[in-house]
Design a protein around this motif. Structure first.
Motif, PDB file in Angstrom:
ATOM      1  N   GLY A  96       0.809  -1.218   0.000  1.00  0.00           N
ATOM      2  CA  GLY A  96       0.000   0.000   0.000  1.00  0.00           C
ATOM      3  C   GLY A  96       0.839   1.262   0.000  1.00  0.00           C
ATOM      4  N   ASP A  97       2.121   1.155   0.381  1.00  0.00           N
ATOM      5  CA  ASP A  97       3.010   2.316   0.308  1.00  0.00           C
ATOM      6  C   ASP A  97       3.319   2.627  -1.155  1.00  0.00           C
ATOM      7  N   THR A  98       3.711   3.853  -1.412  1.00  0.00           N
ATOM      8  CA  THR A  98       4.226   4.268  -2.715  1.00  0.00           C
ATOM      9  C   THR A  98       5.576   4.918  -2.474  1.00  0.00           C
ATOM     10  N   LEU A  99       6.594   4.393  -3.133  1.00  0.00           N
ATOM     11  CA  LEU A  99       7.964   4.858  -2.931  1.00  0.00           C
ATOM     12  C   LEU A  99       8.379   5.844  -4.012  1.00  0.00           C
ATOM     13  N   ARG A 100       9.313   6.706  -3.646  1.00  0.00           N
ATOM     14  CA  ARG A 100       9.947   7.634  -4.588  1.00  0.00           C
ATOM     15  C   ARG A 100      11.379   7.859  -4.127  1.00  0.00           C
ATOM     16  N   CYS A 101      12.208   8.435  -5.000  1.00  0.00           N
ATOM     17  CA  CYS A 101      13.638   8.589  -4.727  1.00  0.00           C
ATOM     18  C   CYS A 101      14.085  10.039  -4.828  1.00  0.00           C
ATOM     19  N   GLU A 102      15.107  10.347  -4.043  1.00  0.00           N
ATOM     20  CA  GLU A 102      15.841  11.603  -4.179  1.00  0.00           C
ATOM     21  C   GLU A 102      17.316  11.256  -4.098  1.00  0.00           C
ATOM     22  N   THR A 103      18.105  11.881  -4.964  1.00  0.00           N
ATOM     23  CA  THR A 103      19.540  11.628  -4.967  1.00  0.00           C
ATOM     24  C   THR A 103      20.287  12.949  -5.012  1.00  0.00           C
ATOM     25  N   GLU A 104      21.478  12.945  -4.413  1.00  0.00           N
ATOM     26  CA  GLU A 104      22.342  14.125  -4.418  1.00  0.00           C
ATOM     27  C   GLU A 104      23.773  13.670  -4.661  1.00  0.00           C
ATOM     28  N   LEU A 105      24.434  14.303  -5.631  1.00  0.00           N
ATOM     29  CA  LEU A 105      25.840  14.014  -5.907  1.00  0.00           C
ATOM     30  C   LEU A 105      26.683  14.651  -4.797  1.00  0.00           C
ATOM     31  N   ILE A 106      27.421  13.819  -4.074  1.00  0.00           N
ATOM     32  CA  ILE A 106      28.185  14.340  -2.940  1.00  0.00           C
ATOM     33  C   ILE A 106      29.697  14.338  -3.183  1.00  0.00           C
ATOM     34  N   GLU A 107      30.139  13.646  -4.231  1.00  0.00           N
ATOM     35  CA  GLU A 107      31.571  13.608  -4.520  1.00  0.00           C
ATOM     36  C   GLU A 107      31.791  13.156  -5.950  1.00  0.00           C
ATOM     37  N   LYS A 108      32.833  13.701  -6.584  1.00  0.00           N
ATOM     38  CA  LYS A 108      33.247  13.220  -7.900  1.00  0.00           C
ATOM     39  C   LYS A 108      34.756  13.372  -8.017  1.00  0.00           C
ATOM     40  N   ARG A 109      35.358  12.411  -8.721  1.00  0.00           N
ATOM     41  CA  ARG A 109      36.802  12.456  -8.933  1.00  0.00           C
ATOM     42  C   ARG A 109      37.140  11.631 -10.167  1.00  0.00           C
ATOM     43  N   ILE A 110      38.268  11.921 -10.737  1.00  0.00           N
ATOM     44  CA  ILE A 110      38.762  11.159 -11.884  1.00  0.00           C
ATOM     45  C   ILE A 110      39.496   9.934 -11.343  1.00  0.00           C
ATOM     46  N   SER A 111      39.257   8.799 -11.960  1.00  0.00           N
ATOM     47  CA  SER A 111      39.921   7.565 -11.549  1.00  0.00           C
ATOM     48  C   SER A 111      41.434   7.707 -11.726  1.00  0.00           C
ATOM     49  N   GLU A 112      42.171   7.312 -10.699  1.00  0.00           N
ATOM     50  CA  GLU A 112      43.635   7.376 -10.780  1.00  0.00           C
ATOM     51  C   GLU A 112      44.179   6.337 -11.751  1.00  0.00           C
ATOM     52  N   LYS A 113      43.592   5.157 -11.759  1.00  0.00           N
ATOM     53  CA  LYS A 113      44.082   4.073 -12.608  1.00  0.00           C
ATOM     54  C   LYS A 113      43.567   4.147 -14.038  1.00  0.00           C
ATOM     55  N   ARG A 114      42.371   4.723 -14.203  1.00  0.00           N
ATOM     56  CA  ARG A 114      41.753   4.796 -15.534  1.00  0.00           C
ATOM     57  C   ARG A 114      41.222   6.210 -15.733  1.00  0.00           C
ATOM     58  N   PRO A 115      42.052   7.141 -16.173  1.00  0.00           N
ATOM     59  CA  PRO A 115      41.654   8.546 -16.251  1.00  0.00           C
ATOM     60  C   PRO A 115      40.521   8.836 -17.241  1.00  0.00           C
ATOM     61  N   GLU A 116      40.159   7.876 -18.051  1.00  0.00           N
ATOM     62  CA  GLU A 116      39.009   8.055 -18.953  1.00  0.00           C
ATOM     63  C   GLU A 116      37.679   7.846 -18.224  1.00  0.00           C
ATOM     64  N   ILE A 117      37.773   7.459 -16.949  1.00  0.00           N
ATOM     65  CA  ILE A 117      36.579   7.179 -16.144  1.00  0.00           C
ATOM     66  C   ILE A 117      36.513   8.126 -14.952  1.00  0.00           C
ATOM     67  N   GLY A 118      35.311   8.650 -14.708  1.00  0.00           N
ATOM     68  CA  GLY A 118      35.064   9.422 -13.502  1.00  0.00           C
ATOM     69  C   GLY A 118      34.357   8.547 -12.485  1.00  0.00           C
ATOM     70  N   ARG A 119      34.591   8.826 -11.225  1.00  0.00           N
ATOM     71  CA  ARG A 119      33.939   8.092 -10.137  1.00  0.00           C
ATOM     72  C   ARG A 119      33.091   9.081  -9.346  1.00  0.00           C
ATOM     73  N   THR A 120      31.886   8.652  -9.026  1.00  0.00           N
ATOM     74  CA  THR A 120      30.979   9.516  -8.277  1.00  0.00           C
ATOM     75  C   THR A 120      30.447   8.799  -7.051  1.00  0.00           C
ATOM     76  N   ARG A 121      30.041   9.610  -6.073  1.00  0.00           N
ATOM     77  CA  ARG A 121      29.339   9.104  -4.891  1.00  0.00           C
ATOM     78  C   ARG A 121      28.081   9.946  -4.758  1.00  0.00           C
ATOM     79  N   SER A 122      26.949   9.261  -4.677  1.00  0.00           N
ATOM     80  CA  SER A 122      25.658   9.945  -4.562  1.00  0.00           C
ATOM     81  C   SER A 122      24.887   9.382  -3.385  1.00  0.00           C
ATOM     82  N   ARG A 123      24.246  10.273  -2.637  1.00  0.00           N
ATOM     83  CA  ARG A 123      23.383   9.847  -1.527  1.00  0.00           C
ATOM     84  C   ARG A 123      21.982   9.631  -2.082  1.00  0.00           C
TER      85      ARG A 123
END
Length: 149
Positions: A96-123
């Motif tokens: 009976g519940d209805t779910l929804r989402c909220e996200t926030e980007l909290i960090e981003k950085r370029i991969s040290e080993k693979r600079p063609e890839i970015g890494r992100t952290r989102s809450r």
């Protein structure tokens, strides 16, 4: 198409609407988390849930379904995820519940080993129809950097 360079720490998104059905709660529990409080009204009534409750893993799967639908509507150069941190099931989810989402980007950085890839952290926070948080986690994702010509 959004690339790593298009993302800004602090970016937020709200999306999804997922109605939680009794049939789906039972089917998921029968297959993946067959604990009595996910399978039986009577058993659930004798627990702190007080009534039939969805598995936390089911809540996670419903969240993933909403996330993938959101990604289809908002294409990015996503390359998958490397995991999640701090997963918390805050409040029970009930039929009976209805779910929804909220996200926030909290960090981003370029991969040290693979600079063609970015890494992100989102809450990611998942809410029920009463705007009460029911689940929260940090998603660790990979996204392609914009191709250089």
């Amino acid at each position: 198409m959004k690339y790593f360079e298009d993302l800004t720490v602090g970016d937020k998104a709200s999306f999804g609407s997922y109605p939680v059905t009794r049939e789906e709660v039972l089917a998921f529990a029968e297959k993946y988390d067959p604990q009595p409080f996910h399978l039986s009204d009577e058993a659930a009534a004798r627990t702190h849930f007080g009534r039939l409750a969805a598995s936390g893993w089911h809540t996670s799967a419903m969240t993933m379904a909403m996330l993938v639908a959101h990604m289809k509507e908002n294409p990015s150069a996503g390359l998958g995820a490397s995991g999640i941190d701090e997963l918390r099931w805050i409040k029970p989810v009930f039929p009976g519940d209805t779910l929804r989402c909220e996200t926030e980007l909290i960090e981003k950085r370029i991969s040290e080993k693979r600079p063609e890839i970015g890494r992100t952290r989102s809450r990611m926070t998942v809410f029920n129809q009463n705007d009460e948080p029911v689940m929260r986690f940090i998603a660790n994702a990979m996204i392609a950097r914009r191709p250089q010509d």
